[in-house]
Design a protein around this motif. Structure first.
Motif, mmCIF file in Angstrom:
data_model
loop_
_atom_site.group_PDB
_atom_site.id
_atom_site.type_symbol
_atom_site.label_atom_id
_atom_site.label_comp_id
_atom_site.label_asym_id
_atom_site.label_seq_id
_atom_site.Cartn_x
_atom_site.Cartn_y
_atom_site.Cartn_z
ATOM 1 N N MET A 39 0.842 -1.192 0.000
ATOM 2 C CA MET A 39 0.000 0.000 0.000
ATOM 3 C C MET A 39 0.879 1.244 0.000
ATOM 4 S SD MET A 39 -2.866 1.161 2.809
ATOM 5 C CE MET A 39 -1.675 1.395 4.115
ATOM 6 N N LEU A 40 0.589 2.191 -0.889
ATOM 7 C CA LEU A 40 1.322 3.444 -0.941
ATOM 8 C C LEU A 40 0.966 4.292 0.263
ATOM 9 C CD1 LEU A 40 3.122 5.437 -2.516
ATOM 10 C CD2 LEU A 40 1.031 6.269 -3.625
ATOM 11 N N ARG A 41 1.993 4.777 0.971
ATOM 12 C CA ARG A 41 1.754 5.629 2.132
ATOM 13 C C ARG A 41 2.491 6.953 1.944
ATOM 14 N NH1 ARG A 41 -0.270 3.021 6.639
ATOM 15 N NH2 ARG A 41 -0.399 0.766 6.491
ATOM 16 N N VAL A 42 1.788 8.033 2.182
ATOM 17 C CA VAL A 42 2.415 9.345 2.156
ATOM 18 C C VAL A 42 2.455 9.846 3.586
ATOM 19 C CG1 VAL A 42 2.277 11.689 1.270
ATOM 20 C CG2 VAL A 42 1.526 9.786 -0.158
ATOM 21 N N GLN A 43 3.656 10.054 4.119
ATOM 22 C CA GLN A 43 3.791 10.383 5.529
ATOM 23 C C GLN A 43 4.149 11.857 5.709
ATOM 24 O OE1 GLN A 43 6.667 7.670 7.142
ATOM 25 N NE2 GLN A 43 5.173 6.023 7.306
ATOM 26 N N THR A 44 3.514 12.475 6.679
ATOM 27 C CA THR A 44 3.858 13.826 7.084
ATOM 28 C C THR A 44 3.886 13.859 8.591
ATOM 29 O OG1 THR A 44 1.555 14.510 7.121
ATOM 30 C CG2 THR A 44 2.740 14.842 5.053
ATOM 31 N N SER A 45 4.558 14.819 9.122
ATOM 32 C CA SER A 45 4.606 14.944 10.580
ATOM 33 C C SER A 45 4.032 16.282 10.998
ATOM 34 C CB SER A 45 6.056 14.829 11.075
ATOM 35 O OG SER A 45 6.540 13.541 10.845
ATOM 36 N N LYS A 46 3.201 16.270 12.006
ATOM 37 C CA LYS A 46 2.631 17.487 12.552
ATOM 38 C C LYS A 46 2.843 17.479 14.050
ATOM 39 C CE LYS A 46 -0.885 18.445 9.068
ATOM 40 N NZ LYS A 46 -2.314 18.727 8.812
ATOM 41 N N ASN A 47 3.175 18.624 14.584
ATOM 42 C CA ASN A 47 3.367 18.732 16.018
ATOM 43 C C ASN A 47 2.073 19.182 16.657
ATOM 44 O OD1 ASN A 47 4.111 20.147 18.641
ATOM 45 N ND2 ASN A 47 6.050 19.145 18.053
ATOM 46 N N LEU A 48 1.422 18.289 17.385
ATOM 47 C CA LEU A 48 0.166 18.595 18.056
ATOM 48 C C LEU A 48 0.401 18.492 19.555
ATOM 49 C CD1 LEU A 48 -2.271 16.524 15.821
ATOM 50 C CD2 LEU A 48 -1.739 18.955 15.655
ATOM 51 N N THR A 49 0.290 19.632 20.238
ATOM 52 C CA THR A 49 0.515 19.706 21.696
ATOM 53 C C THR A 49 1.824 19.013 22.090
ATOM 54 O OG1 THR A 49 -0.739 17.688 22.138
ATOM 55 C CG2 THR A 49 -1.958 19.772 22.153
ATOM 56 N N GLY A 50 2.844 19.302 21.282
ATOM 57 C CA GLY A 50 4.166 18.791 21.629
ATOM 58 C C GLY A 50 4.444 17.377 21.184
ATOM 59 N N ILE A 108 3.168 13.304 15.413
ATOM 60 C CA ILE A 108 2.223 12.270 14.978
ATOM 61 C C ILE A 108 2.425 12.010 13.489
ATOM 62 C CG2 ILE A 108 -0.218 11.651 14.701
ATOM 63 C CD1 ILE A 108 -0.819 13.395 17.110
ATOM 64 N N CYS A 109 2.564 10.775 13.129
ATOM 65 C CA CYS A 109 2.745 10.390 11.728
ATOM 66 C C CYS A 109 1.377 10.140 11.098
ATOM 67 C CB CYS A 109 3.610 9.137 11.648
ATOM 68 S SG CYS A 109 3.926 8.593 9.964
ATOM 69 N N LEU A 110 1.098 10.868 10.008
ATOM 70 C CA LEU A 110 -0.191 10.714 9.324
ATOM 71 C C LEU A 110 0.008 9.947 8.031
ATOM 72 C CD1 LEU A 110 -1.615 14.321 9.786
ATOM 73 C CD2 LEU A 110 -1.983 12.318 11.227
ATOM 74 N N ASP A 111 -0.772 8.909 7.801
ATOM 75 C CA ASP A 111 -0.710 8.122 6.576
ATOM 76 C C ASP A 111 -1.932 8.394 5.718
ATOM 77 O OD1 ASP A 111 1.599 6.998 7.455
ATOM 78 O OD2 ASP A 111 0.674 5.138 8.167
ATOM 79 N N LYS A 112 -1.737 8.379 4.411
ATOM 80 C CA LYS A 112 -2.874 8.420 3.494
ATOM 81 C C LYS A 112 -3.454 7.015 3.414
ATOM 82 C CE LYS A 112 -2.726 10.904 -0.243
ATOM 83 N NZ LYS A 112 -2.411 11.371 -1.618
ATOM 84 N N LEU A 113 -4.707 6.868 3.782
ATOM 85 C CA LEU A 113 -5.314 5.536 3.840
ATOM 86 C C LEU A 113 -5.682 5.026 2.453
ATOM 87 C CD1 LEU A 113 -7.560 6.035 6.991
ATOM 88 C CD2 LEU A 113 -5.312 4.947 6.860
ATOM 89 N N LYS A 114 -5.781 3.737 2.377
ATOM 90 C CA LYS A 114 -6.021 3.057 1.107
ATOM 91 C C LYS A 114 -7.398 3.383 0.525
ATOM 92 C CE LYS A 114 -6.643 -1.604 -0.790
ATOM 93 N NZ LYS A 114 -6.648 -3.045 -0.489
ATOM 94 N N VAL A 115 -7.449 3.529 -0.802
ATOM 95 C CA VAL A 115 -8.701 3.638 -1.545
ATOM 96 C C VAL A 115 -8.703 2.536 -2.603
ATOM 97 C CG1 VAL A 115 -10.083 5.060 -3.106
ATOM 98 C CG2 VAL A 115 -8.912 6.125 -1.183
ATOM 99 N N SER A 116 -9.824 1.859 -2.770
ATOM 100 C CA SER A 116 -9.903 0.761 -3.738
ATOM 101 C C SER A 116 -9.560 1.237 -5.143
ATOM 102 C CB SER A 116 -11.318 0.170 -3.741
ATOM 103 O OG SER A 116 -11.486 -0.706 -4.837
ATOM 104 N N LYS A 117 -8.717 0.478 -5.841
ATOM 105 C CA LYS A 117 -8.340 0.833 -7.202
ATOM 106 C C LYS A 117 -9.522 0.755 -8.159
ATOM 107 C CE LYS A 117 -6.737 -3.866 -8.297
ATOM 108 N NZ LYS A 117 -5.584 -4.684 -8.710
#
Length: 410
Positions: free
Chosen positions: A1-12, A15-24
């Protein structure tokens, strides 16, 4: 599964956010008729008035179901008919539909009818019941987009076959050449969207014989069955015999109830349909039921006075005659004469505008006329055409034709 990861600082915290799977499978779902509206909205934001000739909805152009039909729905609501109906549909409505279909030539009973939330739901139910991964379904080219989308969604492959637009005849030899071991069904839309083609009795008989020879389902969409102009409509039921025919129909177009979303599936009494006749209603039960008050409106539309239908068809014919005459007078365009429905499908005879999609986009941006690119109805037989709806008033159509003529004459 393709994952696009970004990091955001929430209250210190990181958190790693992944793009969830969508059916092809969803990638194959397209609906050019409504997708093109996004471009029209951008044009409107620039202050340009847009003539919408893209959607075949009579009600949006001033045609309304008669008052007795509206009242029947209102009365149903007021009288407490607001619960789940039987999953198969209101028994009285199924009886009335069976009468209509028998009048058209097919031998069926109310138990052979299943009420759906529009033809689109019925189509989805049928395709999901017969198509598995890699199966092929033959569609008339050009075709109404949901047919290909639902086939792809359920893992199948849509295969276009040729149709002679001038003579309203399917290319039987082309169909024969495209039938393989993976073919499971032949779909028909008569009267046709987007071309207005109406198959005659001889053509329908050849298609039925071909399907029988190769043990295929015949799925026939007859939603425009009373919107015909020059010849009498022949339903496939008249030539079906005991062949495995599934009819899709509803009240959206002829009965001017588009937004109410009532359709139906009708099975003829072929023994070859016994398995799907048993299996498909499971899908109706899973989705629970069709809107009950609307079913009472549909019932009244079939039982009540029918004069408004002929008046509507007469108005459509006037508009058709105007549009086809004007289109064929324009340089670089030609258009076959649609025998039914309310669409014109002109051919772009010049390449100075680029592709059919580029033609439609430039027409929208420079003239404010919204049509639909022909390739949205199938690449093989739709490319090089565009579709327009001739439901607006004569005044609006005259203005739109002037704008199209100005565009192609540049």
């Amino acid at each position: 599964m393709l994952r696009v990861q970004t990091s955001k600082n929430l209250t210190g915290l990181n958190i790693c956010l992944d793009k969830l799977k969508v059916s092809k499978k969803v990638a194959g779902v397209e609906y050019a008729i409504r997708d093109i509206v996004l471009a029209a909205r951008k044009v409107q934001k620039k202050g340009i008035k847009v003539d919408y000739l893209n959607i075949g909805d009579p009600v949006q152009f001033g045609f309304q179901p008669p008052d007795n039909v509206k009242q029947a729905m209102i009365d149903a609501i007021r009288n407490g008919k607001n619960y789940y109906s039987e999953s198969e549909g209101l028994p009285e409505l199924r009886e009335e539909i069976a009468k209509k279909e028998n009048y058209k030539g097919i031998s069926i009973e109310s138990d052979d009818i299943l009420i759906t939330n529009g033809v689109s739901e019925g189509l989805d139910m049928v395709i999901s019941s017969i198509v598995e991964e890699g199966d092929e379904v033959l569609l008339p080219g050009p075709y109404y987009p949901p047919y290909a989308s639902y086939v792809r969604l359920h893992g199948g492959i849509p295969i276009e076959f040729g149709v002679d637009l001038e003579n309203s005849t399917p290319d039987i030899d082309d169909i024969k050449s495209k039938i393989t071991k993976k073919t499971v069904a032949i779909c028909l839309i008569s009267p046709n969207n987007p071309t207005g083609v109406v198959f005659n009795e001889s053509s329908l008989k050849k298609l039925v014989d071909l399907a029988n020879e190769h043990h295929l389902y015949i799925i026939c969409d007859e939603i425009y069955d009373q919107i015909v102009f020059d010849e009498k409509f022949i339903g496939i039921g008249k030539v079906a015999g005991d062949s495995p025919v599934i009819i899709l129909n509803g009240v959206s177009k002829v009965h001017l109830m588009s937004g109410w979303r009532i359709g139906y599936i009708a099975f003829n009494q072929s023994p070859q349909l016994d398995a799907i006749r048993e299996s498909l209603p499971k899908l109706a039960r899973v989705r629970i039921a069709t809107n009950l008050p609307v079913q009472y409106g549909a019932l009244e539309s079939l039982r009540g006075p029918q004069g408004y239908i002929s008046e509507f068809v007469s108005e459509c014919k006037k508009r058709r005659d105007l549009v086809i005459r004007r289109l064929n007078e324009m340089p670089g365009l030609s258009c076959s004469n649609p025998k039914g429905s309310f669409y014109a499908f002109p051919k772009i005879e010049t390449n100075k505008f680029g592709t059919d999609k580029e033609f439609v986009t430039k027409l929208l941006e420079t003239q404010g006329v919204l049509t639909v690119h022909g390739s949205g109805f199938g690449e093989k037989y739709g490319s090089g055409y565009f579709r327009l709806v001739y439901l607006p008033s004569m005044k609006i159509l005259e203005s739109a034709m002037n704008k199209i003529e100005n565009f192609v004459s540049q």
